[in-house]
Write a protein that holds these residues in place. Structure first.
Motif, PDB file in Angstrom:
ATOM      1  N   ILE A  83       0.822  -1.208   0.000  1.00 33.18           N
ATOM      2  CA  ILE A  83       0.000   0.000   0.000  1.00 33.18           C
ATOM      3  C   ILE A  83       0.861   1.265   0.000  1.00 33.18           C
ATOM      4  N   ASP A 132      -0.533   0.428  -4.308  1.00 33.37           N
ATOM      5  CA  ASP A 132      -1.457   1.559  -4.203  1.00 33.37           C
ATOM      6  C   ASP A 132      -0.688   2.879  -4.294  1.00 33.37           C
ATOM      7  N   LEU A 173      -3.418   0.352  -8.069  1.00 38.97           N
ATOM      8  CA  LEU A 173      -4.754   0.728  -7.624  1.00 38.97           C
ATOM      9  C   LEU A 173      -4.978   2.232  -7.770  1.00 38.97           C
ATOM     10  N   LYS A 174      -3.921   2.969  -8.099  1.00 34.54           N
ATOM     11  CA  LYS A 174      -4.000   4.419  -8.295  1.00 34.54           C
ATOM     12  C   LYS A 174      -4.319   4.784  -9.742  1.00 34.54           C
ATOM     13  N   LYS A 192      -9.775  -1.580  -4.027  1.00 41.09           N
ATOM     14  CA  LYS A 192      -9.710  -0.184  -3.570  1.00 41.09           C
ATOM     15  C   LYS A 192     -10.844   0.168  -2.608  1.00 41.09           C
TER      16      LYS A 192
END
Length: 282
Positions: A83, A132, A173-174, A192
């Motif tokens: 993360i 992330d 995930l961004k 997410k």
């Protein structure tokens, strides 16, 4: 209602390595790598008691991969969920992949082992990394897949058994650069938010049920709170160390008489902070 995301360490392991998670794990790997396994067995199966023991005995900064699974062909698949950005994360991902590839070396129990040739025990290794943060150019696709290719022909490098030996995958995930309503889109949304879209595949809906707050036992909820607390402390330590390092770099650049605009860009510190560092060391 309190909400825990699937990227939490306990939930990530429960989601993919429980005894009844085989179909979810195989679907996840297929969607990200494009490889369909008949069987894919986690080296360690999730159970709350063993997880609690491992958590208490291990350092939160441990350096071992989150999940390792073995395919019916002996191949090793590593799964890592990260993360917060970490320095040298690319090197770390290669390390885990290489470690997984080398681990069967000389193993007599390998399916295709040939006596007096320890290299015959080596099998393909695949690495999946969920991040992330922006590890690559934000304009590129959310899913990045790397493999060994011939530079001139783009043909993949194959092992003796005509399979690619190394694959390395990153799902951001961004980054929202992916096809709408694709499997990657649905996995990304689920990881997410902890929620699934109405038209998500059934196996992702099953994944949501597995980590839903109401399906968690009291010990699991308590353990997740401990993990989140440890993570918050760890993140604060990392953030402080990163800030101190940036200030050291800024001071070195100031002493080199670089323009202040370049120092701001290089360190990502704001202009006022750079000016303060400069005034403190005049």
């Amino acid at each position: 209602m309190q909400k825990f995301l699937p990227t939490n360490d306990l939930l990530f392991k429960k989601l993919l390595t429980s005894e009844d998670s085989s179909s979810i794990l195989k679907a996840f790997v297929k969607d990200l790598l494009g490889i369909e396994f008949q069987t894919l067995t986690p080296k360690e199966t999730y159970h709350i008691d063993s997880y609690k023991k491992a958590f208490e005995e291990m350092d939160i900064l441990r350096t071992e991969v989150d999940i390792l699974a073995i395919g019916e062909d002996g191949s090793h698949t590593t799964l890592e969920c990260q993360i917060q950005p970490h320095a040298y994360f690319r090197e770390r991902s290669i390390f885990y992949l290489a470690e997984a590839f080398c681990s069967p070396f000389g193993n007599l129990e390998t399916n295709d082992f040939i006596r007096d040739n320890n290299f015959s025990a080596l099998c393909p290794a695949y690495g999946i990394n969920i991040v992330d943060f922006h590890l690559f150019d934000q304009k590129q696709d959310a899913l990045q897949l790397f493999r060994l290719l011939n530079e001139q022909t783009n043909q993949p490098f194959l092992g003796t058994n005509r399979k690619e030996l190394l694959l390395l995958c990153f799902l951001s995930l961004k980054n929202n650069n992916r096809k709408s309503q694709s499997a990657i889109h649905h996995w990304q949304h689920f990881l997410k938010t902890g929620e699934t879209l109405a038209n998500a595949p059934d196996y992702i809906k099953k994944a949501k049920q597995k980590v839903d707050y109401y399906s968690l036992g009291s010990e699991e909820k308590e353990m997740i709170m401990k993990i989140n607390k440890s993570k918050a402390i760890n993140d604060a330590v990392i953030s402080t160390a990163r800030e101190e390092e940036k200030r050291k770099v800024a001071l070195r650049l100031i002493k080199m008489n670089l323009p202040i605009e370049q120092i701001v860009e290089a360190t990502e510190l704001d202009l006022e902070t750079i000016k303060k560092i400069e005034s403190e060391h005049k």
